[in-house]
Motif scaffolding. Structure first.
Motif, PDB file in Angstrom:
ATOM      1  N   UNK A   1       0.849  -1.169   0.000  1.00 60.27           N
ATOM      2  CA  UNK A   1       0.000   0.000   0.000  1.00 60.27           C
ATOM      3  C   UNK A   1       0.897   1.234   0.000  1.00 60.27           C
ATOM      4  N   UNK A   2       0.604   2.164  -0.908  1.00 62.56           N
ATOM      5  CA  UNK A   2       1.422   3.375  -0.929  1.00 62.56           C
ATOM      6  C   UNK A   2       0.970   4.337   0.174  1.00 62.56           C
ATOM      7  N   UNK A   3       1.791   5.333   0.451  1.00 56.27           N
ATOM      8  CA  UNK A   3       1.481   6.211   1.581  1.00 56.27           C
ATOM      9  C   UNK A   3       0.248   7.075   1.335  1.00 56.27           C
ATOM     10  N   UNK A   4      -0.138   7.304   0.069  1.00 55.85           N
ATOM     11  CA  UNK A   4      -1.367   8.057  -0.191  1.00 55.85           C
ATOM     12  C   UNK A   4      -2.583   7.227   0.227  1.00 55.85           C
ATOM     13  N   UNK A   5      -2.586   5.941  -0.109  1.00 53.19           N
ATOM     14  CA  UNK A   5      -3.689   5.069   0.306  1.00 53.19           C
ATOM     15  C   UNK A   5      -3.744   4.959   1.832  1.00 53.19           C
ATOM     16  N   UNK A   6      -2.590   4.839   2.447  1.00 56.82           N
ATOM     17  CA  UNK A   6      -2.537   4.788   3.904  1.00 56.82           C
ATOM     18  C   UNK A   6      -3.089   6.084   4.494  1.00 56.82           C
ATOM     19  N   UNK A   7      -2.745   7.203   3.887  1.00 62.94           N
ATOM     20  CA  UNK A   7      -3.247   8.498   4.349  1.00 62.94           C
ATOM     21  C   UNK A   7      -4.769   8.534   4.342  1.00 62.94           C
ATOM     22  N   UNK A   8      -5.366   8.033   3.277  1.00 61.50           N
ATOM     23  CA  UNK A   8      -6.821   8.009   3.173  1.00 61.50           C
ATOM     24  C   UNK A   8      -7.444   7.117   4.240  1.00 61.50           C
ATOM     25  N   UNK A   9      -6.817   5.996   4.511  1.00 61.23           N
ATOM     26  CA  UNK A   9      -7.333   5.080   5.531  1.00 61.23           C
ATOM     27  C   UNK A   9      -7.207   5.676   6.930  1.00 61.23           C
ATOM     28  N   UNK A  10      -6.092   6.329   7.207  1.00 64.60           N
ATOM     29  CA  UNK A  10      -5.929   6.968   8.512  1.00 64.60           C
ATOM     30  C   UNK A  10      -7.012   8.017   8.708  1.00 64.60           C
ATOM     31  N   UNK A  11      -7.235   8.831   7.684  1.00 62.99           N
ATOM     32  CA  UNK A  11      -8.276   9.861   7.778  1.00 62.99           C
ATOM     33  C   UNK A  11      -9.644   9.230   8.013  1.00 62.99           C
ATOM     34  N   UNK A  12      -9.943   8.177   7.274  1.00 59.52           N
ATOM     35  CA  UNK A  12     -11.248   7.524   7.413  1.00 59.52           C
ATOM     36  C   UNK A  12     -11.430   6.933   8.811  1.00 59.52           C
ATOM     37  N   UNK A  13     -10.424   6.240   9.315  1.00 56.12           N
ATOM     38  CA  UNK A  13     -10.521   5.663  10.660  1.00 56.12           C
ATOM     39  C   UNK A  13     -10.618   6.760  11.720  1.00 56.12           C
ATOM     40  N   UNK A  14      -9.887   7.854  11.522  1.00 56.38           N
ATOM     41  CA  UNK A  14      -9.947   8.956  12.479  1.00 56.38           C
ATOM     42  C   UNK A  14     -11.358   9.537  12.532  1.00 56.38           C
TER      43      UNK A  14
ATOM     44  N   UNK B   1       2.095  13.965  19.027  1.00 59.57           N
ATOM     45  CA  UNK B   1       2.773  14.604  17.900  1.00 59.57           C
ATOM     46  C   UNK B   1       2.047  15.908  17.585  1.00 59.57           C
ATOM     47  N   UNK B   2       2.619  16.699  16.703  1.00 61.13           N
ATOM     48  CA  UNK B   2       1.978  17.965  16.348  1.00 61.13           C
ATOM     49  C   UNK B   2       0.848  17.717  15.341  1.00 61.13           C
ATOM     50  N   UNK B   3      -0.082  18.642  15.318  1.00 62.45           N
ATOM     51  CA  UNK B   3      -1.172  18.559  14.345  1.00 62.45           C
ATOM     52  C   UNK B   3      -0.615  18.641  12.921  1.00 62.45           C
ATOM     53  N   UNK B   4       0.487  19.353  12.749  1.00 62.06           N
ATOM     54  CA  UNK B   4       1.102  19.462  11.420  1.00 62.06           C
ATOM     55  C   UNK B   4       1.526  18.096  10.900  1.00 62.06           C
ATOM     56  N   UNK B   5       2.013  17.244  11.782  1.00 59.49           N
ATOM     57  CA  UNK B   5       2.423  15.897  11.367  1.00 59.49           C
ATOM     58  C   UNK B   5       1.207  15.087  10.933  1.00 59.49           C
ATOM     59  N   UNK B   6       0.138  15.138  11.717  1.00 59.26           N
ATOM     60  CA  UNK B   6      -1.077  14.397  11.344  1.00 59.26           C
ATOM     61  C   UNK B   6      -1.620  14.919  10.020  1.00 59.26           C
ATOM     62  N   UNK B   7      -1.656  16.223   9.865  1.00 57.60           N
ATOM     63  CA  UNK B   7      -2.148  16.810   8.616  1.00 57.60           C
ATOM     64  C   UNK B   7      -1.325  16.369   7.421  1.00 57.60           C
ATOM     65  N   UNK B   8      -0.011  16.384   7.563  1.00 57.01           N
ATOM     66  CA  UNK B   8       0.867  15.989   6.459  1.00 57.01           C
ATOM     67  C   UNK B   8       0.712  14.508   6.127  1.00 57.01           C
ATOM     68  N   UNK B   9       0.555  13.683   7.142  1.00 57.42           N
ATOM     69  CA  UNK B   9       0.349  12.249   6.905  1.00 57.42           C
ATOM     70  C   UNK B   9      -0.960  12.031   6.167  1.00 57.42           C
ATOM     71  N   UNK B  10      -2.020  12.714   6.605  1.00 58.27           N
ATOM     72  CA  UNK B  10      -3.328  12.535   5.973  1.00 58.27           C
ATOM     73  C   UNK B  10      -3.372  13.101   4.552  1.00 58.27           C
ATOM     74  N   UNK B  11      -2.550  14.093   4.253  1.00 60.24           N
ATOM     75  CA  UNK B  11      -2.477  14.619   2.888  1.00 60.24           C
ATOM     76  C   UNK B  11      -1.598  13.746   1.997  1.00 60.24           C
ATOM     77  N   UNK B  12      -0.832  12.877   2.612  1.00 57.46           N
ATOM     78  CA  UNK B  12       0.070  12.024   1.850  1.00 57.46           C
ATOM     79  C   UNK B  12       1.382  12.695   1.506  1.00 57.46           C
ATOM     80  N   UNK B  13       1.678  13.816   2.156  1.00 56.50           N
ATOM     81  CA  UNK B  13       2.928  14.520   1.881  1.00 56.50           C
ATOM     82  C   UNK B  13       4.040  14.126   2.839  1.00 56.50           C
TER      83      UNK B  13
END
Length: 71
Positions: free
Chosen positions: A1-14, A30-42
């Motif tokens: 699974x690429x990190x973009x797909x993982x990002x979408x799943x994290x957002x959905x579960x959250x 962690x900081x909100x910036x880290x969660x945001x970046x993970x969920x954006x896939x960046x």
């Protein structure tokens, strides 16, 4: 699974858990910036962080990181 797909799943579960990004960030220390970046896939989450996110959201790590089965 690429990190973009993982990002979408994290957002959905959250969202299913009813957490905001801020609440999840505070829960896992962690900081909100880290969660945001993970969920954006960046930003790619390392395995330890994925484990902490899964625990905070009450899901199995494998459920979060495995691709859904196609029927």
């Amino acid at each position: 699974m690429d990190h973009y797909q993982l990002a979408q799943r994290i957002r959905a579960f959250r969202k299913l858990k009813g957490y905001t990004q801020t609440e999840l960030a505070e829960e896992i220390g962690v900081s909100i910036a880290i969660i945001g970046a993970i969920e954006r896939g960046t930003r790619k989450a390392d395995p330890r962080l994925i484990r902490r996110i899964a625990e905070a959201l009450g899901v199995e790590e494998e459920e979060m990181t495995s691709a859904p089965e196609r029927r």
